[in-house]
Design an enzyme around this catalytic site. Structure first.
Site, mmCIF file in Angstrom:
data_model
loop_
_atom_site.group_PDB
_atom_site.id
_atom_site.type_symbol
_atom_site.label_atom_id
_atom_site.label_comp_id
_atom_site.label_asym_id
_atom_site.label_seq_id
_atom_site.Cartn_x
_atom_site.Cartn_y
_atom_site.Cartn_z
ATOM 1 N N CYS A 1 0.821 -1.209 0.000
ATOM 2 C CA CYS A 1 0.000 0.000 0.000
ATOM 3 C C CYS A 1 0.860 1.266 0.000
ATOM 4 O O CYS A 1 0.636 2.189 -0.795
ATOM 5 C CB CYS A 1 -0.940 -0.007 1.204
ATOM 6 S SG CYS A 1 -0.146 -0.465 2.756
ATOM 7 N N HIS B 1 -2.665 5.347 6.458
ATOM 8 C CA HIS B 1 -1.298 5.858 6.643
ATOM 9 C C HIS B 1 -1.285 7.330 6.198
ATOM 10 O O HIS B 1 -2.082 7.719 5.341
ATOM 11 C CB HIS B 1 -0.291 5.154 5.733
ATOM 12 C CG HIS B 1 -0.273 3.662 5.806
ATOM 13 N ND1 HIS B 1 0.100 2.960 6.927
ATOM 14 C CD2 HIS B 1 -0.535 2.716 4.869
ATOM 15 C CE1 HIS B 1 0.062 1.657 6.666
ATOM 16 N NE2 HIS B 1 -0.327 1.478 5.431
HETATM 17 P P1 NAD Z 1 -5.159 -10.990 6.087
HETATM 18 O O1 NAD Z 1 -4.541 -11.659 7.256
HETATM 19 O O2 NAD Z 1 -6.223 -9.979 6.301
HETATM 20 O O3 NAD Z 1 -5.751 -12.078 5.086
HETATM 21 C C1 NAD Z 1 -5.042 -13.224 4.726
HETATM 22 C C2 NAD Z 1 -6.041 -14.350 4.501
HETATM 23 O O4 NAD Z 1 -5.324 -15.504 4.052
HETATM 24 C C3 NAD Z 1 -6.768 -14.758 5.777
HETATM 25 O O5 NAD Z 1 -8.140 -14.937 5.459
HETATM 26 C C4 NAD Z 1 -6.130 -16.100 6.160
HETATM 27 O O6 NAD Z 1 -7.012 -16.957 6.821
HETATM 28 C C5 NAD Z 1 -5.769 -16.652 4.799
HETATM 29 N N1 NAD Z 1 -4.697 -17.652 4.796
HETATM 30 C C6 NAD Z 1 -3.684 -17.800 5.687
HETATM 31 N N2 NAD Z 1 -2.894 -18.821 5.307
HETATM 32 C C7 NAD Z 1 -3.428 -19.333 4.168
HETATM 33 C C8 NAD Z 1 -3.048 -20.392 3.295
HETATM 34 N N3 NAD Z 1 -1.976 -21.118 3.539
HETATM 35 N N4 NAD Z 1 -3.813 -20.637 2.210
HETATM 36 C C9 NAD Z 1 -4.909 -19.888 1.953
HETATM 37 N N5 NAD Z 1 -5.313 -18.861 2.748
HETATM 38 C C10 NAD Z 1 -4.566 -18.585 3.832
HETATM 39 O O7 NAD Z 1 -3.944 -10.376 5.261
HETATM 40 P P2 NAD Z 1 -3.997 -9.104 4.300
HETATM 41 O O8 NAD Z 1 -3.892 -7.886 5.113
HETATM 42 O O9 NAD Z 1 -5.113 -9.256 3.348
HETATM 43 O O10 NAD Z 1 -2.591 -9.253 3.553
HETATM 44 C C11 NAD Z 1 -2.432 -10.088 2.425
HETATM 45 C C12 NAD Z 1 -1.239 -9.627 1.643
HETATM 46 O O11 NAD Z 1 -1.482 -8.292 1.186
HETATM 47 C C13 NAD Z 1 0.079 -9.555 2.423
HETATM 48 O O12 NAD Z 1 1.146 -9.817 1.551
HETATM 49 C C14 NAD Z 1 0.133 -8.096 2.859
HETATM 50 O O13 NAD Z 1 1.442 -7.656 3.141
HETATM 51 C C15 NAD Z 1 -0.440 -7.438 1.631
HETATM 52 N N6 NAD Z 1 -1.019 -6.104 1.865
HETATM 53 C C16 NAD Z 1 -1.759 -5.856 2.979
HETATM 54 C C17 NAD Z 1 -2.267 -4.586 3.189
HETATM 55 C C18 NAD Z 1 -3.036 -4.247 4.425
HETATM 56 O O14 NAD Z 1 -2.949 -3.131 4.868
HETATM 57 N N7 NAD Z 1 -3.807 -5.156 4.983
HETATM 58 C C19 NAD Z 1 -2.050 -3.584 2.243
HETATM 59 C C20 NAD Z 1 -1.346 -3.883 1.076
HETATM 60 C C21 NAD Z 1 -0.821 -5.148 0.914
#
Ligand code: NAD
Length: 335
Positions: free
Chosen positions: A141, A221
């Site tokens: 992000c 942020h």
């Molecule tokens: P999150 O924890 O909200 O969601 C992740 C999901 O994946 C959960 O539902 C979890 O149960 C599931 N999961 C866990 N292990 C798994 C597996 N082995 N197989 C399938 N599903 C599985 O995470 P998020 O915030 O959505 O982040 C996801 C990615 O996006 C990360 O790389 C993060 O760095 C990136 N990201 C996050 C944000 C943010 O602010 N949340 C912003 C930009 C990028």
């Protein structure tokens, strides 16, 4: 039109939003999402009509909870043209052999390192470089927010250097495991932070360093951006350049905080209060010789969502022109 078949592996903060944004397009469709457990998010996905796939050992738990799983995650991947991996940072890497075995294209998120795909993506910066690629990483992000402002300024004025201080939200709104908190945490203490090198994974020519503080908020942020450029310019020139970017929004009219930006997103009836654009306080744009400053707010939960759609379109070669893809994505999601 035959639609590209997209699987979303990991249906959390980013995955659920990516699924809805993909489903809103006319050239791609979601063929399944994965959930590890039959929790409330899985129940909503079920109600929304998504086919849910689960790890083989948990398929029975979904049956018991009354939301029949359509199959295993491996089976979902077999059916897809492209998988968007939205699992938590660090987990996605372990899925790479799975995607390669199935011969599907894959997108990872900013929690994984650049090397996982060898190409880090931001639609306004390097769309054409993703055309036809099998593996792409959509940057985080904060990096997305920085690339969106640096790229057009570099094209128009030439960027000499960029210095940024990031005030980072400590956790997402639903992330109770990380809260409650009451502190401001230099993150990391040893400078610079990783955000500068991450911007260079998309824009290698940019001289950028960054520092970051984690603060006790979940909303957004805020970046204090300072850029030095090669060409004389005025605040109006900068506003004109930012104003030409569809994923940059100027905020004003009494909006003086991230709380009001989220209220505004609610008022304009954005899904989940999402603010897909960089929010720049136009009033903050200040030029001193060839240097300028401004504040921007970044909605961490949603800013990368349109970028994922554009990455899919480039990798599947559904559109060769980045500007056209951006326009199509924006229109379909209501941006
Ligand atoms: P999150 O924890 O909200 O969601 C992740 C999901 O994946 C959960 O539902 C979890 O149960 C599931 N999961 C866990 N292990 C798994 C597996 N082995 N197989 C399938 N599903 C599985 O995470 P998020 O915030 O959505 O982040 C996801 C990615 O996006 C990360 O790389 C993060 O760095 C990136 N990201 C996050 C944000 C943010 O602010 N949340 C912003 C930009 C990028």
């Amino acid at each position: 039109m035959v639609k590209a078949k997209i699987a979303v592996n990991g249906y959390g903060t980013i995955g659920k939003r990516v699924a809805d944004a993909v489903q809103a397009q006319d050239d791609m469709e979601v063929i399944g999402i994965s959930k590890t457990k039959p929790n409330y998010e899985a129940a909503v996905a079920h109600q929304l009509g998504y086919d849910i796939y689960a790890p083989a050992e948990n398929v029975g738990a979904f049956e018991k909870a009354g939301m029949r799983a359509a199959g295993t995650i491996e089976e979902m991947i077999e059916k897809a043209d492209l998988v968007v991996d939205c699992t938590p940072g660090g987990i996605g890497e372990g899925n790479k052999p799975l995607y390669q075995k199935a011969g599907v294209k894959a997108i990872w998120q900013g929690g994984e390192s650049h090397t996982i795909a060898g190409f880090s993506f931001n639609a306004a910066s390097n769309y054409e470089g993703a055309l036809g690629r099998d593996l792409v990483r959509v940057v985080s992000c904060n990096t997305t927010g920085l690339c969106r402002v640096i790229s057009p300024i570099d094209r128009e004025l030439g960027v000499k250097k960029v210095r940024v201080t990031l005030a980072r939200r400590a956790a997402d709104p639903n992330d109770v495991k990380k809260g409650p908190i009451n502190a401001i945490v230099p993150d990391p203490i040893k400078l610079p932070s990783h955000h500068g090198p991450d911007v260079r994974s998309v824009l290698p020519q940019i001289d950028i360093t960054t520092a970051a503080l984690k603060i006790p908020t979940t909303l957004m942020h805020v970046h204090t951006v300072n850029m030095e450029v090669n060409t004389d310019c005025t605040a109006d020139d900068i506003k004109k350049i930012f104003g030409s970017q569809s994923r940059i929004r100027f905020v004003g009219q009494g909006i003086s905080s991230t709380a009001e930006i989220i209220e505004f997103a609610r008022d304009i009836r954005r899904p989940r209060n999402d603010m897909w654009e960089n929010c720049i306080w136009a009033e903050s744009i200040t030029v001193h010789e060839k240097e300028f400053y401004f504040f921007q707010a970044i909605h961490q939960e949603s800013i990368v969502v349109p970028e994922n759609v554009d990455a899919i379109r480039a990798m599947m070669e559904l559109e060769s022109d980045g500007a056209k893809s951006i326009e199509k994505t924006n229109k379909a999601i209501g941006l």
